[in-house]
Design a protein around this motif. Structure first.
Motif, PDB file in Angstrom:
ATOM      1  N   ARG A  31      49.086  43.665 126.010  1.00  0.00           N
ATOM      2  CA  ARG A  31      49.430  42.563 125.086  1.00  0.00           C
ATOM      3  C   ARG A  31      48.828  43.198 123.806  1.00  0.00           C
ATOM      4  N   THR A  32      49.854  42.431 122.812  1.00  0.00           N
ATOM      5  CA  THR A  32      49.957  41.780 121.874  1.00  0.00           C
ATOM      6  C   THR A  32      49.735  40.820 120.876  1.00  0.00           C
ATOM      7  N   VAL A  33      49.685  41.007 119.749  1.00  0.00           N
ATOM      8  CA  VAL A  33      49.829  40.262 118.422  1.00  0.00           C
ATOM      9  C   VAL A  33      49.746  40.707 117.103  1.00  0.00           C
ATOM     10  N   ARG A  34      50.833  40.214 116.027  1.00  0.00           N
ATOM     11  CA  ARG A  34      50.438  40.327 115.135  1.00  0.00           C
ATOM     12  C   ARG A  34      49.810  39.394 114.368  1.00  0.00           C
ATOM     13  N   ILE A  35      48.944  40.085 113.127  1.00  0.00           N
ATOM     14  CA  ILE A  35      47.853  39.623 112.738  1.00  0.00           C
ATOM     15  C   ILE A  35      48.048  39.096 110.615  1.00  0.00           C
ATOM     16  N   GLU A  36      48.383  38.832 109.624  1.00  0.00           N
ATOM     17  CA  GLU A  36      48.625  38.556 108.541  1.00  0.00           C
ATOM     18  C   GLU A  36      47.225  39.124 107.644  1.00  0.00           C
ATOM     19  N   ALA A  37      47.176  39.899 108.397  1.00  0.00           N
ATOM     20  CA  ALA A  37      45.628  41.138 107.420  1.00  0.00           C
ATOM     21  C   ALA A  37      45.811  42.404 107.379  1.00  0.00           C
ATOM     22  N   PRO A  38      44.897  42.724 106.661  1.00  0.00           N
ATOM     23  CA  PRO A  38      44.420  44.286 106.344  1.00  0.00           C
ATOM     24  C   PRO A  38      43.964  44.642 108.037  1.00  0.00           C
ATOM     25  N   ALA A  39      44.160  46.264 108.408  1.00  0.00           N
ATOM     26  CA  ALA A  39      43.294  46.733 109.925  1.00  0.00           C
ATOM     27  C   ALA A  39      41.948  46.554 109.439  1.00  0.00           C
ATOM     28  N   GLU A  40      41.475  47.124 108.140  1.00  0.00           N
ATOM     29  CA  GLU A  40      39.923  46.416 107.792  1.00  0.00           C
ATOM     30  C   GLU A  40      39.039  45.485 108.185  1.00  0.00           C
ATOM     31  N   ILE A  41      40.288  44.458 107.697  1.00  0.00           N
ATOM     32  CA  ILE A  41      39.025  43.134 107.743  1.00  0.00           C
ATOM     33  C   ILE A  41      38.814  43.097 109.359  1.00  0.00           C
ATOM     34  N   ILE A  42      40.504  43.064 110.070  1.00  0.00           N
ATOM     35  CA  ILE A  42      40.292  43.333 112.088  1.00  0.00           C
ATOM     36  C   ILE A  42      39.924  44.134 112.136  1.00  0.00           C
ATOM     37  N   PHE A  43      39.035  45.761 112.533  1.00  0.00           N
ATOM     38  CA  PHE A  43      39.028  46.571 112.823  1.00  0.00           C
ATOM     39  C   PHE A  43      37.561  46.322 112.642  1.00  0.00           C
ATOM     40  N   ASN A  44      36.878  45.413 111.309  1.00  0.00           N
ATOM     41  CA  ASN A  44      35.345  45.314 111.625  1.00  0.00           C
ATOM     42  C   ASN A  44      35.085  43.709 112.781  1.00  0.00           C
ATOM     43  N   PHE A 150      46.462  44.999 142.278  1.00  0.00           N
ATOM     44  CA  PHE A 150      48.340  44.627 141.931  1.00  0.00           C
ATOM     45  C   PHE A 150      48.604  43.231 141.310  1.00  0.00           C
ATOM     46  N   PHE A 151      47.299  42.112 140.950  1.00  0.00           N
ATOM     47  CA  PHE A 151      47.575  40.650 140.444  1.00  0.00           C
ATOM     48  C   PHE A 151      46.981  41.479 139.313  1.00  0.00           C
ATOM     49  N   MET A 152      45.896  41.836 138.635  1.00  0.00           N
ATOM     50  CA  MET A 152      45.316  42.517 137.520  1.00  0.00           C
ATOM     51  C   MET A 152      46.101  41.372 136.251  1.00  0.00           C
ATOM     52  N   ASP A 153      47.287  41.968 135.628  1.00  0.00           N
ATOM     53  CA  ASP A 153      47.972  40.996 135.050  1.00  0.00           C
ATOM     54  C   ASP A 153      47.753  39.803 135.058  1.00  0.00           C
ATOM     55  N   ARG A 154      48.120  39.305 136.237  1.00  0.00           N
ATOM     56  CA  ARG A 154      47.684  37.796 136.020  1.00  0.00           C
ATOM     57  C   ARG A 154      46.399  37.281 136.004  1.00  0.00           C
ATOM     58  N   MET A 155      45.490  37.543 136.164  1.00  0.00           N
ATOM     59  CA  MET A 155      44.381  37.449 136.412  1.00  0.00           C
ATOM     60  C   MET A 155      43.322  38.153 135.060  1.00  0.00           C
ATOM     61  N   ILE A 156      44.459  38.875 134.347  1.00  0.00           N
ATOM     62  CA  ILE A 156      43.029  38.638 132.911  1.00  0.00           C
ATOM     63  C   ILE A 156      44.016  38.971 131.685  1.00  0.00           C
ATOM     64  N   GLY A 157      45.355  38.791 132.273  1.00  0.00           N
ATOM     65  CA  GLY A 157      46.244  38.859 130.964  1.00  0.00           C
ATOM     66  C   GLY A 157      46.560  38.023 129.884  1.00  0.00           C
ATOM     67  N   ALA A 158      45.687  36.423 130.172  1.00  0.00           N
ATOM     68  CA  ALA A 158      46.376  35.072 129.963  1.00  0.00           C
ATOM     69  C   ALA A 158      44.806  35.518 128.583  1.00  0.00           C
ATOM     70  N   ASP A 159      43.968  35.849 129.167  1.00  0.00           N
ATOM     71  CA  ASP A 159      42.506  36.317 128.490  1.00  0.00           C
ATOM     72  C   ASP A 159      42.888  37.563 127.818  1.00  0.00           C
ATOM     73  N   LEU A 160      43.854  38.160 127.858  1.00  0.00           N
ATOM     74  CA  LEU A 160      43.305  39.336 126.026  1.00  0.00           C
ATOM     75  C   LEU A 160      44.515  39.246 125.330  1.00  0.00           C
TER      76      LEU A 160
END
Length: 178
Positions: A31-44, A150-160
């Protein structure tokens, strides 16, 4: 009549086991997301397992979850273990850190005998950071667990994805407050 029913049950069970053998034992969820913040803030928020309680969906679902932390904070070897009636029991350990770029952990569910490896990768570009969350593993030879893979994407994808969205809100809010 009972013999036919018994034979039918055996045939169906064998069919599901055979199909299970044919299914892959490996899984990968991304899963992917775009965040309007520097990597340092996110990584903390990523590298300190204690901060996952602020953005991980599992903690929202069970506010009574019992979590224990040990090892060096925000470093390789940091561990968390939890007990939850609704989310299950598990353990997580930080296994690699590339500061502001990549965080790798192992995740195990001892009661189920399964686990996975997770990676959060950060790519900072033009005022935003793309965060990619991979979770992957191999459930082994048990054909019934192949269905889980086989169903792992459906099981945890939304959580991620929800976790990434929560991380986005926290990181962007912190960045805007600076």
């Amino acid at each position: 009549m009972l013999k036919k029913i018994g034979l039918g049950v055996v045939v169906v069970a064998l069919f599901f086991i055979l199909v299970g053998w044919l299914l892959p034992s490996e899984f990968k969820v991304v899963r992917t997301v775009r965040i309007e913040a520097p990597a340092e803030i996110i990584f903390n928020h990523v590298k300190d397992l204690r901060k996952w309680q602020h953005w991980g969906v599992w903690f929202e679902r069970d506010p009574d979850m019992k979590v224990v932390y040990e090892g060096p904070v925000s470093a390789v070897g940091m561990k968390s273990s939890w007990q939850s009636e609704t989310q299950g029991n598990g353990e997580m350990e930080t296994v690699a850190i590339e500061e502001n770029q990549r965080f790798i952990y192992t995740l195990t569910f001892p009661e189920m005998g399964v686990g996975s490896t997770g990676e959060l990768t950060l790519r900072e570009k033009e005022g935003e950071t793309v965060v990619i969350w991979h979770d992957y593993g191999d459930v082994g030879a048990n054909p019934l667990l192949h269905y889980v893979a086989f169903f792992m994407d459906r099981m945890i994808g939304a959580d991620l994805q929800m976790g990434l969205e929560n991380l986005k809100v926290i990181s962007e809010t912190e960045f805007q407050a600076m």
